[in-house]
Each structure stands twice: as C-alpha cells, then as structure tokens.
Scaffold this motif. Structure first.
Motif, PDB file in Angstrom:
ATOM      1  N   TRP A 119      -0.020  16.015 -16.652  1.00  0.00           N
ATOM      2  CA  TRP A 119       0.705  16.712 -15.384  1.00  0.00           C
ATOM      3  C   TRP A 119       2.089  15.987 -15.235  1.00  0.00           C
ATOM      4  O   TRP A 119       3.285  16.358 -14.852  1.00  0.00           O
ATOM      5  N   ARG A 120       2.136  14.928 -15.501  1.00  0.00           N
ATOM      6  CA  ARG A 120       3.240  13.771 -15.469  1.00  0.00           C
ATOM      7  C   ARG A 120       4.140  14.010 -16.318  1.00  0.00           C
ATOM      8  O   ARG A 120       5.630  14.226 -16.110  1.00  0.00           O
ATOM      9  N   HIS A 121       4.097  14.484 -17.810  1.00  0.00           N
ATOM     10  CA  HIS A 121       5.028  15.177 -18.469  1.00  0.00           C
ATOM     11  C   HIS A 121       5.842  16.487 -17.862  1.00  0.00           C
ATOM     12  O   HIS A 121       6.890  16.670 -17.937  1.00  0.00           O
ATOM     13  N   VAL A 122       4.995  17.346 -17.457  1.00  0.00           N
ATOM     14  CA  VAL A 122       5.402  18.601 -16.844  1.00  0.00           C
ATOM     15  C   VAL A 122       6.214  18.399 -15.710  1.00  0.00           C
ATOM     16  O   VAL A 122       7.177  18.714 -15.414  1.00  0.00           O
ATOM     17  N   ARG A 123       5.734  17.305 -14.956  1.00  0.00           N
ATOM     18  CA  ARG A 123       6.348  16.870 -13.550  1.00  0.00           C
ATOM     19  C   ARG A 123       7.717  16.366 -13.961  1.00  0.00           C
ATOM     20  O   ARG A 123       8.788  16.714 -13.338  1.00  0.00           O
ATOM     21  N   ASP A 124       7.830  15.558 -14.871  1.00  0.00           N
ATOM     22  CA  ASP A 124       9.130  14.823 -15.191  1.00  0.00           C
ATOM     23  C   ASP A 124      10.064  15.964 -15.930  1.00  0.00           C
ATOM     24  O   ASP A 124      11.323  15.736 -15.606  1.00  0.00           O
ATOM     25  N   THR A 136      -3.338  21.645 -14.275  1.00  0.00           N
ATOM     26  CA  THR A 136      -2.232  20.497 -14.789  1.00  0.00           C
ATOM     27  C   THR A 136      -0.939  20.899 -14.261  1.00  0.00           C
ATOM     28  O   THR A 136      -0.092  20.094 -13.492  1.00  0.00           O
ATOM     29  N   ALA A 190       1.393  18.945 -11.402  1.00  0.00           N
ATOM     30  CA  ALA A 190       2.740  18.391 -11.399  1.00  0.00           C
ATOM     31  C   ALA A 190       3.505  19.153 -10.091  1.00  0.00           C
ATOM     32  O   ALA A 190       4.256  18.476  -9.718  1.00  0.00           O
ATOM     33  N   GLU A 193       3.057  17.003  -6.964  1.00  0.00           N
ATOM     34  CA  GLU A 193       3.989  15.910  -6.789  1.00  0.00           C
ATOM     35  C   GLU A 193       5.424  16.052  -6.691  1.00  0.00           C
ATOM     36  O   GLU A 193       5.959  15.441  -5.819  1.00  0.00           O
TER      37      GLU A 193
END
Length: 275
Positions: free
Chosen positions: A21-26, A57, A61, A64
């Motif tokens: 989810w952090r990859h997607v968020r970023d 996921t 994201a 956030e």
C-alpha cells in the motif's frame, strides 16, 4: 497501469519488505502532485487492476492520502483530489448555484431543514425593516450528485414571499420560485466571500474531511430600489471556486469593508450576483 504510466504494475509483494500500500500511496501522491487526475480519479476497482493488487491494498493507500488531505470522498462516493472544485461562481454576474451544479453534469438536490415564518430582529434590521417584521426562513443542505455541497440559510420578507411556503425546494431554485410564485426577480446585491475553518458541527453537516476549508458567503439581495433577501451560506471549498475576469483598464472593482454592507469588519468585493 494508471493513465500515462508505462512501467510494470506494482509487484504482488513489497520491495525490501515495504508494504504494497505504501508503494501505491507514493505513486499516487506523485501523480497527484503532477496534476495527473484533473478530469477524474480512478475508482478502487480500476486502481486495483492497474496496480495488480487487492482492493484492501488500494483502500489502505487511499486512507493515507485522505489523512494527508490529498484526496477526499463522501461515504459511498468515488475519491477525488482535494482542490478539484467542479462548481464555479463568476464574480460580477447574475448567478444561479442550482443551474451551475446541473451545468457541471451533477444532479442538484436539497434537503429542506426548515421552511417557516418567524421574526428575527437582527436579520430584519439588515433588511432595513422593524425588528418584529415577519420573515420567511428557508434552511437547506444543498447537494450536488448526492454529496453535501453547502449549508444555505435565507431570509425573505414574509409580505413578499409567503407563497413560497407551498413550494417544494427539494429540486428547484429559490429565485425561480420567487419569480413564478411571488412576481419578484432579484436584479443585484452585495456579497462577501471569505475562507473559514469549519467547526466540528459544520464538518459533520457537510460531511467535510479534516483539513478541508470552506467559504462563508453573506449576501444582501435586491430588487428594484429595495432589499428583499439576507442569505448566509457555508460551502465546501474542495467543490467550489470563484472566477473573476479583469482587464488592464477596468481591473477589479473593490469596495472598503462596511460600504453599504452591514456585516463583519472585513475587506470584501462587491458584486451583483444572485444564486
């Protein structure tokens, strides 16, 4: 992949132990910063397919991004970038919020909270009347495509507008009804718009995400030679913008605060606008 992207989708396992989810968020954060989602923001299913991850996921994201104040959505509605204001008010022109919402391709509806005749000394004085003058009071939550847009409170002289007690304001414009039922058309007025930080109660009323501001609008509406309306509106700043036109010779027309406008001592712009 998300529109405009040629790389491979985010892998099914995080790189270096970083949650997916952090990859997607970023990635989404970067694309938002570049203004990629001006026309529309993808839904959860579309994002899950493009990134090759689960909806769980994607939701993590997006949660956030909402907490960062970058996207917003009412319950059950698609996300959109904060600051994407799809409804514009032109300054210095006769204006209808009802018509503008529908012109933006959105359904205009209202939840009527109150419609009655009452006395309000403070408002009566603003209208240039005796404190005990009967007033018609209409309070609505204005909806655009089912989402709260504005909290609108309007007072009219009951002698002018009593016939509006029979009107259904769930899906109709106030000024259309005022003209049809009462024979009164507003021709101008004065309006002050300023940004505010909504109270918790106001956020709940408009389903307004944390970190999103609102516009407070105060209006005196006039027909020929007299004042007939006092209105206060709180409108979501993430869905509404103000558009001004100017030229080198005319520029903007600004009036000092308090010039014929009995309101808070703040600087404001006069305009002939009705909604």
């Amino acid at each position: 992949m998300v529109s405009g992207v040629n790389e491979e989708p985010t892998p099914s396992a995080g790189r270096g132990g970083t949650p997916l989810w952090r990859h997607v968020r970023d990635d989404l954060r970067g694309r938002l910063a570049q203004g990629e989602f001006v026309d529309s923001f993808p839904g959860e299913n579309e994002l899950a397919a493009r990134y090759g991850v689960s909806r769980h996921t994607i939701r993590a994201a997006l949660r956030e991004l909402r907490e960062e104040g970058l996207v917003t959505a009412a319950r059950g509605r698609r996300q959109r970038p904060v600051g994407e204001a799809g409804i514009e008010q032109p300054l210095g022109a006769l204006y209808s919020l009802f018509a503008s919402v529908e012109a933006a391709g959105l359904e205009q509806r209202s939840i009527v909270r109150t419609l009655d005749v009452r006395a309000d000394a403070h408002v009566a004085v603003r209208l240039g009347m005796e404190e005990s003058t009967p007033l018609l009071y209409l309070e609505r939550i204005r909806l655009a495509d089912g989402e709260p847009l504005a909290h609108d409170k309007v007072w009219l002289l009951a002698a002018d507008a009593r016939a509006l007690l029979d009107a259904d304001f769930g899906h109709t414009g106030l000024y259309d009804e005022l003209a049809d039922r009462c024979g009164i058309r507003l021709v101008g007025g004065e309006e002050r718009i300023h940004a505010v930080v909504p109270t918790p109660a106001e956020r709940r009323l408009l389903d307004l995400p944390e970190g999103v501001a609102a516009f407070s609008i105060q209006r005196l509406g006039r027909t020929h030679g007299r004042t007939v309306e006092w209105r206060t509106t709180l409108i979501r700043a993430d869905r509404f913008s103000v558009l001004a036109q100017f030229d080198a010779r005319a520029g903007y027309r600004l009036d000092p605060a308090g010039s014929r406008f009995t309101g808070p001592a703040r600087s404001g712009r006069r305009l002939d606008a009705v909604r």
